[in-house]
Design a protein around this motif. Structure first.
Motif, PDB file in Angstrom:
ATOM      1  N   CYS A  38       0.810  -1.225   0.000  1.00 54.01           N
ATOM      2  CA  CYS A  38       0.000   0.000   0.000  1.00 54.01           C
ATOM      3  C   CYS A  38       0.839   1.269   0.000  1.00 54.01           C
ATOM      4  O   CYS A  38       0.296   2.368  -0.072  1.00 54.01           O
ATOM      5  CB  CYS A  38      -0.964   0.009   1.188  1.00 54.01           C
ATOM      6  N   LYS A  39       2.158   1.147   0.084  1.00 56.47           N
ATOM      7  CA  LYS A  39       3.098   2.274   0.025  1.00 56.47           C
ATOM      8  C   LYS A  39       2.949   3.264   1.177  1.00 56.47           C
ATOM      9  O   LYS A  39       3.399   4.383   1.090  1.00 56.47           O
ATOM     10  CB  LYS A  39       2.972   3.031  -1.306  1.00 56.47           C
ATOM     11  N   ARG A  40       2.323   2.879   2.263  1.00 58.60           N
ATOM     12  CA  ARG A  40       2.180   3.739   3.439  1.00 58.60           C
ATOM     13  C   ARG A  40       3.235   3.352   4.465  1.00 58.60           C
ATOM     14  O   ARG A  40       3.731   2.226   4.463  1.00 58.60           O
ATOM     15  CB  ARG A  40       0.786   3.602   4.029  1.00 58.60           C
ATOM     16  N   PRO A  41       3.568   4.266   5.379  1.00 57.62           N
ATOM     17  CA  PRO A  41       4.609   3.954   6.370  1.00 57.62           C
ATOM     18  C   PRO A  41       4.192   2.841   7.331  1.00 57.62           C
ATOM     19  O   PRO A  41       3.035   2.749   7.723  1.00 57.62           O
ATOM     20  CB  PRO A  41       4.807   5.260   7.131  1.00 57.62           C
ATOM     21  N   ILE A  42       5.158   2.019   7.674  1.00 58.98           N
ATOM     22  CA  ILE A  42       4.950   0.949   8.639  1.00 58.98           C
ATOM     23  C   ILE A  42       5.414   1.458   9.999  1.00 58.98           C
ATOM     24  O   ILE A  42       6.432   2.122  10.106  1.00 58.98           O
ATOM     25  CB  ILE A  42       5.761  -0.302   8.260  1.00 58.98           C
ATOM     26  N   ARG A  43       4.664   1.121  11.040  1.00 53.87           N
ATOM     27  CA  ARG A  43       5.053   1.518  12.400  1.00 53.87           C
ATOM     28  C   ARG A  43       5.823   0.373  13.037  1.00 53.87           C
ATOM     29  O   ARG A  43       5.290  -0.712  13.226  1.00 53.87           O
ATOM     30  CB  ARG A  43       3.817   1.861  13.211  1.00 53.87           C
ATOM     31  N   PHE A  44       7.082   0.638  13.356  1.00 52.71           N
ATOM     32  CA  PHE A  44       7.943  -0.394  13.923  1.00 52.71           C
ATOM     33  C   PHE A  44       7.932  -0.400  15.448  1.00 52.71           C
ATOM     34  O   PHE A  44       8.566  -1.243  16.059  1.00 52.71           O
ATOM     35  CB  PHE A  44       9.373  -0.207  13.408  1.00 52.71           C
ATOM     36  N   ASP A  45       7.211   0.536  16.067  1.00 52.63           N
ATOM     37  CA  ASP A  45       7.168   0.617  17.526  1.00 52.63           C
ATOM     38  C   ASP A  45       6.013  -0.184  18.125  1.00 52.63           C
ATOM     39  O   ASP A  45       5.870  -0.235  19.339  1.00 52.63           O
ATOM     40  CB  ASP A  45       7.071   2.073  17.969  1.00 52.63           C
ATOM     41  N   LEU A  46       5.216  -0.825  17.309  1.00 51.63           N
ATOM     42  CA  LEU A  46       4.047  -1.573  17.791  1.00 51.63           C
ATOM     43  C   LEU A  46       4.426  -3.009  18.138  1.00 51.63           C
ATOM     44  O   LEU A  46       5.435  -3.532  17.681  1.00 51.63           O
ATOM     45  CB  LEU A  46       2.954  -1.559  16.721  1.00 51.63           C
TER      46      LEU A  46
END
Length: 113
Positions: A38-46
């Motif tokens: 989807c080309k949206r940012p991934i949250r790595f803090d979850l």
């Protein structure tokens, strides 16, 4: 014996978690922070298992390259990588809006003609 080999047998869950974190870090350095689908940012803090968190996905299922090779892996959101990733509420809403816009455009063309 090296420390990593001993850690593999003493605490295998920790070893697997460290290997998974290293794999995600390597792929993140190569591809960046955006989802491949989807080309949206991934949250790595979850936490693991969250919809917007990182999930490792195989790009191709070729028998020549191993499935766990870094070249064959990419990062996606958990929701994008799920079995029915296109069935999320957000994707359905976008599809509904797009469909309504297309219907509205057709009705406008009929009125002009």
């Amino acid at each position: 014996m090296s420390g990593s080999i001993i850690a593999k047998y003493v605490n295998p869950w920790r070893f697997r978690r460290q290997q998974a974190e290293l794999r995600v870090k390597t792929i993140r350095q190569r591809d960046g922070d955006n989802c491949r689908r989807c080309k949206r940012p991934i949250r790595f803090d979850l936490t693991d298992g969250h919809d917007q968190g990182p999930k490792v996905e195989a790009i191709t299922f070729d028998t020549a390259t191993p499935s766990d090779a870094i070249e064959n892996l990419c990062l996606t959101h958990g929701r994008c990588n799920s079995k029915h990733g296109c069935d999320t509420a957000e994707v359905k809403e976008r599809a509904r809006i797009k469909h309504e816009a297309a219907l509205f455009e057709r009705s406008r063309k009929r009125r002009r003609a």
